[in-house]
Design a protein around this motif. Structure first.
Motif, PDB file in Angstrom:
ATOM      1  N   THR A   1       0.839  -1.197   0.000  1.00 23.55           N
ATOM      2  CA  THR A   1       0.000   0.000   0.000  1.00 23.55           C
ATOM      3  C   THR A   1       0.878   1.252   0.000  1.00 23.55           C
ATOM      4  N   TYR A   2       1.920   1.237   0.823  1.00 22.76           N
ATOM      5  CA  TYR A   2       2.835   2.374   0.873  1.00 22.76           C
ATOM      6  C   TYR A   2       3.598   2.512  -0.441  1.00 22.76           C
ATOM      7  N   LYS A   3       3.930   1.395  -1.064  1.00 28.17           N
ATOM      8  CA  LYS A   3       4.611   1.432  -2.368  1.00 28.17           C
ATOM      9  C   LYS A   3       3.695   2.054  -3.419  1.00 28.17           C
ATOM     10  N   LEU A   4       2.423   1.712  -3.381  1.00 27.89           N
ATOM     11  CA  LEU A   4       1.469   2.290  -4.327  1.00 27.89           C
ATOM     12  C   LEU A   4       1.384   3.810  -4.140  1.00 27.89           C
ATOM     13  N   ILE A   5       1.377   4.272  -2.914  1.00 23.17           N
ATOM     14  CA  ILE A   5       1.352   5.714  -2.644  1.00 23.17           C
ATOM     15  C   ILE A   5       2.618   6.359  -3.222  1.00 23.17           C
ATOM     16  N   SER A   6       3.756   5.762  -2.967  1.00 19.99           N
ATOM     17  CA  SER A   6       5.022   6.262  -3.486  1.00 19.99           C
ATOM     18  C   SER A   6       5.062   6.242  -5.013  1.00 19.99           C
ATOM     19  N   ASP A   7       4.609   5.149  -5.597  1.00 18.67           N
ATOM     20  CA  ASP A   7       4.581   5.039  -7.059  1.00 18.67           C
ATOM     21  C   ASP A   7       3.638   6.069  -7.682  1.00 18.67           C
ATOM     22  N   THR A   8       2.531   6.335  -7.006  1.00 17.81           N
ATOM     23  CA  THR A   8       1.586   7.340  -7.496  1.00 17.81           C
ATOM     24  C   THR A   8       2.232   8.713  -7.474  1.00 17.81           C
ATOM     25  N   TYR A   9       2.931   9.032  -6.388  1.00 17.28           N
ATOM     26  CA  TYR A   9       3.642  10.299  -6.287  1.00 17.28           C
ATOM     27  C   TYR A   9       4.632  10.429  -7.447  1.00 17.28           C
ATOM     28  N   ALA A  10       5.463   9.412  -7.652  1.00 24.68           N
ATOM     29  CA  ALA A  10       6.481   9.445  -8.711  1.00 24.68           C
ATOM     30  C   ALA A  10       5.846   9.544 -10.095  1.00 24.68           C
ATOM     31  N   TRP A  11       4.758   8.855 -10.315  1.00 29.60           N
ATOM     32  CA  TRP A  11       4.043   8.877 -11.603  1.00 29.60           C
ATOM     33  C   TRP A  11       3.533  10.283 -11.906  1.00 29.60           C
ATOM     34  N   LEU A  12       2.991  10.936 -10.897  1.00 27.88           N
ATOM     35  CA  LEU A  12       2.480  12.292 -11.094  1.00 27.88           C
ATOM     36  C   LEU A  12       3.616  13.271 -11.390  1.00 27.88           C
ATOM     37  N   VAL A  13       4.727  13.154 -10.669  1.00 29.92           N
ATOM     38  CA  VAL A  13       5.883  14.018 -10.921  1.00 29.92           C
ATOM     39  C   VAL A  13       6.391  13.798 -12.340  1.00 29.92           C
ATOM     40  N   LYS A  14       6.518  12.539 -12.719  1.00 27.85           N
ATOM     41  CA  LYS A  14       7.013  12.203 -14.063  1.00 27.85           C
ATOM     42  C   LYS A  14       6.124  12.801 -15.151  1.00 27.85           C
ATOM     43  N   ASN A  15       4.837  12.885 -14.882  1.00 23.24           N
ATOM     44  CA  ASN A  15       3.886  13.427 -15.849  1.00 23.24           C
ATOM     45  C   ASN A  15       3.654  14.934 -15.677  1.00 23.24           C
ATOM     46  N   GLY A  16       4.532  15.591 -14.922  1.00 26.06           N
ATOM     47  CA  GLY A  16       4.477  17.036 -14.789  1.00 26.06           C
ATOM     48  C   GLY A  16       3.401  17.563 -13.871  1.00 26.06           C
ATOM     49  N   ASN A  17       2.922  16.736 -12.961  1.00 25.14           N
ATOM     50  CA  ASN A  17       1.851  17.166 -12.059  1.00 25.14           C
ATOM     51  C   ASN A  17       2.372  17.197 -10.618  1.00 25.14           C
ATOM     52  N   GLN A  18       3.263  18.139 -10.330  1.00 22.85           N
ATOM     53  CA  GLN A  18       3.817  18.244  -8.980  1.00 22.85           C
ATOM     54  C   GLN A  18       2.744  18.575  -7.955  1.00 22.85           C
ATOM     55  N   ASN A  19       1.776  19.426  -8.333  1.00 24.66           N
ATOM     56  CA  ASN A  19       0.692  19.764  -7.414  1.00 24.66           C
ATOM     57  C   ASN A  19      -0.090  18.510  -7.022  1.00 24.66           C
ATOM     58  N   GLY A  20      -0.410  17.674  -7.990  1.00 23.52           N
ATOM     59  CA  GLY A  20      -1.111  16.423  -7.702  1.00 23.52           C
ATOM     60  C   GLY A  20      -0.279  15.510  -6.825  1.00 23.52           C
ATOM     61  N   ALA A  21       1.031  15.456  -7.100  1.00 23.91           N
ATOM     62  CA  ALA A  21       1.928  14.630  -6.289  1.00 23.91           C
ATOM     63  C   ALA A  21       1.931  15.115  -4.841  1.00 23.91           C
ATOM     64  N   ASP A  22       1.957  16.434  -4.661  1.00 23.44           N
ATOM     65  CA  ASP A  22       1.934  16.987  -3.308  1.00 23.44           C
ATOM     66  C   ASP A  22       0.630  16.647  -2.589  1.00 23.44           C
ATOM     67  N   ILE A  23      -0.460  16.632  -3.319  1.00 19.44           N
ATOM     68  CA  ILE A  23      -1.755  16.254  -2.733  1.00 19.44           C
ATOM     69  C   ILE A  23      -1.721  14.799  -2.262  1.00 19.44           C
ATOM     70  N   VAL A  24      -1.149  13.918  -3.079  1.00 26.08           N
ATOM     71  CA  VAL A  24      -1.021  12.500  -2.691  1.00 26.08           C
ATOM     72  C   VAL A  24      -0.139  12.382  -1.454  1.00 26.08           C
ATOM     73  N   ALA A  25       0.942  13.157  -1.406  1.00 30.38           N
ATOM     74  CA  ALA A  25       1.888  13.063  -0.294  1.00 30.38           C
ATOM     75  C   ALA A  25       1.248  13.362   1.055  1.00 30.38           C
ATOM     76  N   ILE A  26       0.247  14.233   1.072  1.00 29.21           N
ATOM     77  CA  ILE A  26      -0.353  14.608   2.365  1.00 29.21           C
ATOM     78  C   ILE A  26      -1.723  13.961   2.607  1.00 29.21           C
ATOM     79  N   ALA A  27      -2.178  13.143   1.684  1.00 29.94           N
ATOM     80  CA  ALA A  27      -3.518  12.567   1.817  1.00 29.94           C
ATOM     81  C   ALA A  27      -3.566  11.321   2.694  1.00 29.94           C
ATOM     82  N   PHE A  28      -2.471  10.576   2.733  1.00 27.75           N
ATOM     83  CA  PHE A  28      -2.491   9.271   3.407  1.00 27.75           C
ATOM     84  C   PHE A  28      -1.505   9.260   4.573  1.00 27.75           C
TER      85      PHE A  28
END
Length: 87
Positions: A49-76
């Motif tokens: 579960t934690y890996k999925l959160i981390s992978d989601t963060y990295a996926w968003l950054v890779k796709n140019g969505n730092q704001n979305g990545a930051d939202i994921v970082a503080i959601a869980f």
């Protein structure tokens, strides 16, 4: 829907509500909606579960969505209330 996309959308809903969700509860939600791990099993709320959160963060950054990545970082959160993902 892809697991990372689902986690991002759930994080966005949590962010709008100014809420967080324990990673163990994220696992329950994923299981309830038939989202399986890459091994084809249910989430247990542990390492996968934690890996999925981390992978989601990295996926968003890779796709140019730092704001979305930051939202994921503080959601869980971890059981102690700290963020499940640290930037």
């Amino acid at each position: 829907m892809d697991n990372k996309q689902y986690v991002f959308e759930l994080a966005t809903v949590l962010h709008r509500a100014k809420a967080t969700l324990p990673a163990s509860e994220l696992a329950n939600v994923l299981n309830e909606f038939n989202h399986l791990t890459t091994y084809g099993s249910q989430y247990s709320g542990g390492r996968g579960t934690y890996k999925l959160i981390s992978d989601t963060y990295a996926w968003l950054v890779k796709n140019g969505n730092q704001n979305g990545a930051d939202i994921v970082a503080i959601a869980f959160t971890k059981p102690d209330g700290s963020y499940a993902y640290e930037k």
